[in-house]
Design an enzyme around this catalytic site. Structure first.
Site, mmCIF file in Angstrom:
data_model
loop_
_atom_site.group_PDB
_atom_site.id
_atom_site.type_symbol
_atom_site.label_atom_id
_atom_site.label_comp_id
_atom_site.label_asym_id
_atom_site.label_seq_id
_atom_site.Cartn_x
_atom_site.Cartn_y
_atom_site.Cartn_z
ATOM 1 C CB SER A 199 -5.509 -6.446 8.807
ATOM 2 O OG SER A 199 -5.342 -5.520 9.601
ATOM 3 C CE LYS B 290 -7.480 -3.546 11.889
ATOM 4 N NZ LYS B 290 -6.334 -3.343 10.731
ATOM 5 C CB SER C 77 -7.430 -2.427 7.221
ATOM 6 O OG SER C 77 -6.926 -3.527 8.275
#
Length: 172
Positions: A35, A38, A90
């Site tokens: 993640s 991101k 997320s």
């Protein structure tokens, strides 16, 4: 001067103002960022998109696996809200919606994102998607993530979104 006891495979500590490395451990080892991808998607979208743009959520975005903000196919939502859902919750679905809005497809987005990241000085990064779901070719390094994060936190819009303390998914 003693080294910190770092259990992770790779790490880097940099001076946030100068970018100078204070501590490194396998800082250039290629790793799977998950993640942390991101951060790259968000800063790229902030610079290439318009926060008030209205994005129509695709079937691709709606059915992506992993963590989601539960967007519905056909839903229309402002780019800023998608970036909030990406960073704060997320949301993989928000990542796909952003990628498709900015560059038309995940593949084109990845190509353009990688070019953008190289311009920022990330030399050992290759991203295949906007969210970080596993792909054997989706890699970065601790050093590249430090360069990216330093750049991102210098962007006021990024910090305004990232620093947002409470974000209710239902508000997206």
């Amino acid at each position: 001067e003693s080294n910190p006891n770092i259990s992770s495979e790779a790490a880097i500590l940099i001076d946030a103002k100068t970018g100078k490395a204070i501590y490194e451990k396998n800082a250039n080892a290629k790793m799977y960022p998950a993640s942390l991808t991101k951060i790259a998607t968000a800063i790229y979208a902030l610079e290439k998109g318009v926060l008030t743009d209205v994005v129509t959520v695709s079937e691709n975005a709606r059915y992506i696996e992993g963590s989601r903000v539960y967007l519905e196919e056909g839903e229309q939502i402002q780019l800023k809200k998608l970036i909030q859902g990406l960073l704060i919750n997320s949301g993989n679905d928000a990542g796909v919606a952003i990628a498709e809005h900015i560059d038309g497809s995940i593949e084109t987005f990845a190509t353009n994102l990688n070019r953008y990241l190289r311009e920022l000085g990330l030399e050992n990064t290759n991203f295949e998607n906007p969210h970080g779901l596993f792909d054997p070719n989706h890699v970065t390094t601790a050093e590249d993530l430090a360069i990216l994060t330093k750049y991102a936190i210098e962007n006021e819009e990024f910090m305004e979104i990232f620093d947002f303390k409470l974000f209710v998914v239902g508000d997206i």
